[in-house]
Design an enzyme around this catalytic site. Structure first.
Site, PDB file in Angstrom:
ATOM      1  N   THR A 150     -16.572  11.045   0.996  1.00 15.85           N
ATOM      2  CA  THR A 150     -15.640  11.158   2.119  1.00 15.85           C
ATOM      3  C   THR A 150     -14.444  10.225   1.984  1.00 15.85           C
ATOM      4  O   THR A 150     -13.662  10.097   2.921  1.00 15.85           O
ATOM      5  CB  THR A 150     -16.351  10.874   3.456  1.00 15.85           C
ATOM      6  N   GLY A 151     -14.287   9.578   0.829  1.00 11.89           N
ATOM      7  CA  GLY A 151     -13.159   8.675   0.642  1.00 11.89           C
ATOM      8  C   GLY A 151     -13.188   7.502   1.594  1.00 11.89           C
ATOM      9  O   GLY A 151     -12.149   7.098   2.136  1.00 11.89           O
ATOM     10  N   ASP A 152     -14.381   6.941   1.810  1.00 15.09           N
ATOM     11  CA  ASP A 152     -14.515   5.819   2.740  1.00 15.09           C
ATOM     12  C   ASP A 152     -13.893   4.563   2.135  1.00 15.09           C
ATOM     13  O   ASP A 152     -13.422   4.556   1.001  1.00 15.09           O
ATOM     14  CB  ASP A 152     -15.985   5.593   3.089  1.00 15.09           C
ATOM     15  N   ASP A 153     -13.922   3.461   2.896  1.00 15.55           N
ATOM     16  CA  ASP A 153     -13.198   2.257   2.502  1.00 15.55           C
ATOM     17  C   ASP A 153     -13.863   1.483   1.375  1.00 15.55           C
ATOM     18  O   ASP A 153     -13.194   0.757   0.637  1.00 15.55           O
ATOM     19  CB  ASP A 153     -13.032   1.337   3.719  1.00 15.55           C
ATOM     20  N   CYS A 190       0.808  -1.219   0.000  1.00 20.69           N
ATOM     21  CA  CYS A 190       0.000   0.000   0.000  1.00 20.69           C
ATOM     22  C   CYS A 190       0.839   1.266   0.000  1.00 20.69           C
ATOM     23  O   CYS A 190       0.300   2.367  -0.148  1.00 20.69           O
ATOM     24  CB  CYS A 190      -0.948  -0.017   1.198  1.00 20.69           C
ATOM     25  N   GLY A 201     -11.802 -14.060 -12.066  1.00 23.12           N
ATOM     26  CA  GLY A 201     -11.134 -12.776 -12.001  1.00 23.12           C
ATOM     27  C   GLY A 201     -10.667 -12.302 -13.360  1.00 23.12           C
ATOM     28  O   GLY A 201     -11.195 -12.704 -14.395  1.00 23.12           O
ATOM     29  N   HIS A 202      -9.648 -11.454 -13.350  1.00 19.65           N
ATOM     30  CA  HIS A 202      -9.150 -10.854 -14.588  1.00 19.65           C
ATOM     31  C   HIS A 202      -7.643 -10.712 -14.467  1.00 19.65           C
ATOM     32  O   HIS A 202      -7.106 -10.398 -13.397  1.00 19.65           O
ATOM     33  CB  HIS A 202      -9.782  -9.483 -14.809  1.00 19.65           C
ATOM     34  N   LYS A 216       0.372   3.478  -3.080  1.00 20.98           N
ATOM     35  CA  LYS A 216      -0.829   4.258  -3.350  1.00 20.98           C
ATOM     36  C   LYS A 216      -0.475   5.644  -3.885  1.00 20.98           C
ATOM     37  O   LYS A 216       0.555   6.222  -3.527  1.00 20.98           O
ATOM     38  CB  LYS A 216      -1.647   4.436  -2.064  1.00 20.98           C
TER      39      LYS A 216
END
Length: 351
Positions: A66-69, A31, A160-161, A34
């Site tokens: 609000t940029g939540d998860d 992460c 998936g991809h 990011k």
């Protein structure tokens, strides 16, 4: 190419006769890769509040604002249906062992659903692979690790991809379900509520040390691969309604977003924050990612750091991968690291 790790029964690519180091195939790791929070917010500015052209199949409860998860949509029904929770998360290798990387990436993606108070139902893999550089045997181990952790969560994996990519990347898109009246959100904090943290900090600096030196930190890997399921259930049982998970923006970045969205100030007792063994030594020795420094730069204008020294500030901003939940409320078994107070001059106060 690989040897069997006799301690846990899984392949270990960190062995002396296993030359492939996955972290060397990526410019960063986990992460910490990011996009910096300030740059990301600028990029998505003005994209909130746009309604679909067709009639939507449900009420958007949590979106981009609000940029939540994760996103949450209440399904229609005569008495109001459940909320569907949707998220996606993927990243470059955070450890060299492909199986453990898969475990960590899956736990990290599932965490977004837990951070909303939901239960994951089905996931699909997201895989980028440099097919001309790395054998698919490694990709299979990555997928195996993800499948195992999803199974621990009781979550189906339905395909998936994949794409041919210059760097290896892996993660999942996850769909879950939650009670729309008991969602955990990042904009529902209120003054007078304590703050609990369910995993220790320091994952970023230990991962950076691993990438630089090859040292393998079992306790960091197992912390990252641990599901946030029990923490989320405990938070809901305790009546919490405000939470987020601590990942690439660090404790301070995610806490700032929570405080700003809730219109409060967060006060952190830095001496009460738990850290992984070896984390302070890793900071002292300079294993700090660029993502961590960008996190600190982003929150600094909104923070009163008090007497916190530079190493403490860096750890509080350390870019975590698959970190714990930050809950506005007391969570049994998790340390209380501070409280929310009325809005003041700063959104964050460190003591």
């Amino acid at each position: 190419m690989y040897t069997r790790n006799e301690t846990d029964g899984h392949r270990d690519s960190g062995a002396a006769d296993a030359p492939v180091r996955l972290t060397r195939y990526a410019h960063g790791g986990g992460c910490a890769c990011k996009i910096p929070p300030g740059e990301l917010e600028d990029a998505v500015a003005g994209l909130t509040g746009i309604r679909p052209a067709a009639e939507p199949a449900g009420e958007l409860l949590v979106g981009l604002d609000t940029g939540d998860d994760a996103a949450a949509v209440r399904l229609p029904g005569p008495e109001g249906g459940p909320a569907v929770v949707a998220t996606a998360d993927f990243f470059t290798p955070v450890v060299d062992d492909p199986y453990h990387w898969g475990r960590i990436a899956a736990a990290n993606a599932l965490s977004d659903v837990y951070a909303m108070g939901g239960r994951p139902l089905v996931a699909v893999n997201l895989l980028g692979w440099p097919r001309g550089k790395l054998p698919f045997e490694l990709a299979r181990e990555v997928l195996r690790g993800g499948l195992e952790v999803a199974g621990q969560a009781g979550c189906h994996v339905g395909g998936g991809h994949s794409v041919d990519d210059v760097e290896p990347k892996y993660g999942m898109a996850v769909t879950g379900i939650a009670d729309p009246d008991r969602l955990l959100r990042n904009d529902t904090g209120r003054p007078g509520v304590p703050l609990s943290l369910t995993k220790p900090l320091g994952l970023g600096v230990l991962n950076n040390r691993h990438k630089a030196t090859g040292e393998f930190f079992v306790h960091a890997v197992e912390t990252m691969a641990a599901l946030n399921r029990d923490a989320a259930e405990a938070a809901l049982a305790a009546g919490a309604r405000c939470a987020t998970d601590v990942t690439g923006f660090g404790l301070l970045g995610h806490l700032y977003k929570m405080a700003r969205a809730s219109g409060v100030t967060a006060v952190v007792d830095s001496s009460a924050v738990p850290y992984l063994d070896g984390a302070r030594e890793a900071v002292r020795d300079g294993y700090v990612s660029g993502g961590t420094r960008r996190n600190l730069d982003w929150v600094a204008p909104h923070t009163d750091f008090g007497s916190a020294d530079e190493h403490t500030r860096l750890l509080l901003a350390d870019a975590q991968t698959s970190g714990g939940l930050l809950v506005a409320g007391e969570v049994p078994g998790a340390p209380v690291i501070g409280e929310l107070t009325a809005a003041g001059e700063h959104a964050l106060v460190i003591r």
